[in-house]
Design an enzyme around this catalytic site. Structure first.
Site, PDB file in Angstrom:
ATOM      1  N   THR A  41      -0.235   4.804  -2.290  1.00  9.33           N
ATOM      2  CA  THR A  41       0.982   4.042  -2.583  1.00  9.33           C
ATOM      3  C   THR A  41       1.232   3.854  -4.083  1.00  9.33           C
ATOM      4  OG1 THR A  41      -0.315   2.018  -2.309  1.00  9.33           O
ATOM      5  CG2 THR A  41       0.953   2.773  -0.410  1.00  9.33           C
ATOM      6  N   HIS A  46      -7.019   0.521  -7.443  1.00 10.62           N
ATOM      7  CA  HIS A  46      -7.171  -0.770  -8.105  1.00 10.62           C
ATOM      8  C   HIS A  46      -8.486  -1.427  -7.690  1.00 10.62           C
ATOM      9  CE1 HIS A  46      -6.008  -2.516  -4.273  1.00 10.62           C
ATOM     10  NE2 HIS A  46      -4.828  -1.923  -4.313  1.00 10.62           N
ATOM     11  N   HIS A  49      -9.614  -1.356  -4.044  1.00 16.31           N
ATOM     12  CA  HIS A  49     -10.182  -0.081  -3.624  1.00 16.31           C
ATOM     13  C   HIS A  49     -11.602   0.087  -4.153  1.00 16.31           C
ATOM     14  CE1 HIS A  49      -5.747   1.187  -3.727  1.00 16.31           C
ATOM     15  NE2 HIS A  49      -6.090   1.254  -2.457  1.00 16.31           N
ATOM     16  N   LYS A  83       1.759  -7.525   4.143  1.00 21.05           N
ATOM     17  CA  LYS A  83       3.036  -7.417   3.438  1.00 21.05           C
ATOM     18  C   LYS A  83       4.106  -8.247   4.137  1.00 21.05           C
ATOM     19  CE  LYS A  83       1.525  -4.616   0.343  1.00 21.05           C
ATOM     20  NZ  LYS A  83       1.436  -5.033  -1.061  1.00 21.05           N
ATOM     21  N   ARG A  87       7.272  -1.719   2.853  1.00 16.93           N
ATOM     22  CA  ARG A  87       6.897  -1.018   1.627  1.00 16.93           C
ATOM     23  C   ARG A  87       7.995  -0.048   1.195  1.00 16.93           C
ATOM     24  NH1 ARG A  87       1.362  -1.091   0.160  1.00 16.93           N
ATOM     25  NH2 ARG A  87      -0.013  -1.996   1.729  1.00 16.93           N
ATOM     26  N   GLN A 172      -3.023   5.579  12.284  1.00 14.38           N
ATOM     27  CA  GLN A 172      -4.365   5.334  11.761  1.00 14.38           C
ATOM     28  C   GLN A 172      -5.408   5.491  12.868  1.00 14.38           C
ATOM     29  OE1 GLN A 172      -4.953   1.967   9.134  1.00 14.38           O
ATOM     30  NE2 GLN A 172      -7.133   1.844   9.624  1.00 14.38           N
ATOM     31  N   ASP A 193      -8.937  -6.803   6.410  1.00 15.31           N
ATOM     32  CA  ASP A 193      -7.536  -6.857   6.843  1.00 15.31           C
ATOM     33  C   ASP A 193      -7.172  -5.640   7.706  1.00 15.31           C
ATOM     34  OD1 ASP A 193      -7.748  -5.065   4.755  1.00 15.31           O
ATOM     35  OD2 ASP A 193      -6.020  -5.815   3.638  1.00 15.31           O
ATOM     36  N   LYS A 229      -7.020 -13.411  -3.587  1.00 21.02           N
ATOM     37  CA  LYS A 229      -7.440 -12.030  -3.796  1.00 21.02           C
ATOM     38  C   LYS A 229      -7.737 -11.777  -5.266  1.00 21.02           C
ATOM     39  CE  LYS A 229      -5.849  -8.894  -0.181  1.00 21.02           C
ATOM     40  NZ  LYS A 229      -5.010  -7.713   0.105  1.00 21.02           N
ATOM     41  N   LYS A 232      -5.833  -9.509  -9.701  1.00 21.58           N
ATOM     42  CA  LYS A 232      -4.487  -9.778 -10.200  1.00 21.58           C
ATOM     43  C   LYS A 232      -4.579 -10.553 -11.518  1.00 21.58           C
ATOM     44  CE  LYS A 232      -1.893  -8.227  -6.748  1.00 21.58           C
ATOM     45  NZ  LYS A 232      -0.879  -7.175  -6.921  1.00 21.58           N
ATOM     46  N   THR A 233      -3.739 -10.187 -12.470  1.00 13.12           N
ATOM     47  CA  THR A 233      -3.653 -10.909 -13.732  1.00 13.12           C
ATOM     48  C   THR A 233      -2.179 -11.192 -14.008  1.00 13.12           C
ATOM     49  OG1 THR A 233      -3.334  -8.947 -15.125  1.00 13.12           O
ATOM     50  CG2 THR A 233      -5.606  -9.554 -14.593  1.00 13.12           C
TER      51      THR A 233
END
Length: 409
Positions: A41, A46, A49, A83, A87, A172, A193, A229, A232-233
């Site tokens: 995606t 990140h 992952h 989400k 997406r 999946q 998740d 989570k 993130k910044t």
């Protein structure tokens, strides 16, 4: 084989398992083929992952064979998990580009030489489907009522779940069936998740193949002690691509995590022996900074190599010691076009460096006393800086206590 399952447990990595006894046996006593899926995606992996890559590498080192499954097909739909909105639809070209970026980053942690690991793309089978055949082979085994109770769909029901997303679980699940048939893969791993998707894959194999030897295992999600989570910044996600998150910023992210998180993250994300981590666990107060520094160095070395980790460590130490002109600090280069009448305002500097997203946010930083430029606290919203303020080595901006940035002209 070693006590792999026990090691994963001790490091706090295991969240849920379809059959603990069987999975423990597979990992401790057999050479097992397993897979983890990565939807393409974005053009970089990140921090979320990264946890999965670490587990993949750990199991490979224990003698197991990983399959890294790039979701070239499933990305065309988009996983609705977690989400609130559908997406963005990506083109095949965008997905293929992202998949290639993933491949390059994965190779830093997983050895794909000599068949030790395999990288596959589910576009190779999903894009060839005949829809009616797929419905008859796969769709017939799924209960819509049961699917609607899955966590991955619950969060979307209020705003609306599109039919295209509803197919994601089936695709999946089919991936697991396909790899079971073609790669002798009996284990799917993923973040917690993904539990609903994983157990449906194992169930599909049982229904179609009539065998009960496919299993699922989920990892603990990488969250802070407050349950948020990680990764993130203020600037956005923490990426593995050095062009998107510099090695210095990457290092600083881990160097600045909360005291309550450092040991847990050290167990989950590094290959440090547990007895060594236990020694760091004894540290308290300011001593925890040593543990944070070690954590940041280890993870940065894994992602960017030891040379970049050394540079980031030296730069961070120079900053904390007051030597804020460290060469490896994140840098923004301005041109004459960025100046107005040969000057630039403090608020514009904050925005152009990406330290804030807007001028209103920049005003808040100044108002709260959180901006320092060249070792002088900025109290004037309208402070202006000419070319001389940049000097030969650049201007040093500090936002808050720990975020440093160099600006050159």
């Amino acid at each position: 084989m070693s006590q792999v399952y026990e090691e994963l447990q001790a490091r706090g990595l295991i969240a849920q398992c379809t059959n603990e006894e069987k999975v423990r046996d597979l990992l401790d006593n057999h050479q097992t083929t397993f897979y983890i899926g990565f939807d393409a995606t974005a053009d970089s992996l990140h921090v979320g992952h990264f946890l999965q890559l670490v587990v993949m590498a750990r199991l490979q080192q224990a003698g197991h064979r990983p399959i890294a499954l790039i979701g070239g097909g499933t990305t065309m739909i988009g996983d609705p998990t977690g989400k609130t909105d559908m997406r963005k639809m990506l083109t095949k070209e965008e997905i293929n580009h992202n998949a290639e970026c993933f491949r390059q980053q994965m190779r830093r942690l997983v050895d794909f030489n000599d068949g030790k690991a395999t990288m596959l793309n589910n576009a190779d089978w999903i894009l060839k489907f005949n829809y009616m055949d797929f419905l008859r082979e796969v769709g017939v085994h799924f209960s819509v009522n049961r699917m609607l109770t899955a966590e991955c769909f619950k969060t979307r029901l209020e705003k609306g779940l599109s039919f295209i997303e509803f197919n994601y679980m089936l695709l999946q699940s089919y991936d697991f069936l396909h790899l079971y048939r073609t790669e002798d893969c009996h284990l799917e791993l993923g973040g917690d998740d993904q539990w609903s998707n994983i157990i449906n894959g194992a169930d599909l194999i049982r229904r179609v193949e009539g065998k009960d030897d496919a299993y699922g295992l989920t990892f603990t999600l990488l969250t802070t002690s407050e349950g948020k989570k990680m990764g993130k910044t203020e600037k956005g996600a923490v990426w593995l691509d050095p062009e998107k998150t510099s090695p210095y910023d990457f290092f600083q992210y881990w160097r600045n995590i909360n005291d309550a998180d450092v040991i847990r993250v050290m167990k989950m994300l590094t290959f440090m022996p547990l007895d060594e981590i236990a020694e760091y666990e004894k540290l308290e107060g300011a001593g925890l900074n040593r543990a944070k520094e070690k954590l940041a160095y280890e993870i940065t070395a894994m992602v960017h190599g030891k040379e970049e980790a050394e540079k980031a460590l030296a730069a961070a130490r120079a900053v904390f010691a007051g030597g804020a002109s460290a060469a490896d600090m994140p840098t923004t280069q301005l041109s004459a076009d960025d100046l107005t009448d040969g000057q630039i305002g403090a608020l514009d500097l904050l925005v152009k460096t990406g330290l804030v997203k807007s001028k209103s946010e920049a005003r808040q930083v100044v108002k709260q006393g959180g901006l320092t430029i060249n070792d002088a606290k900025v109290t004037d919203m309208f402070a202006m800086y000419g070319a001389d303020a940049f000097g030969e080595d650049g201007m040093i901006i500090r936002k808050g206590k720990k975020t440093f940035h160099k600006v050159t002209l």
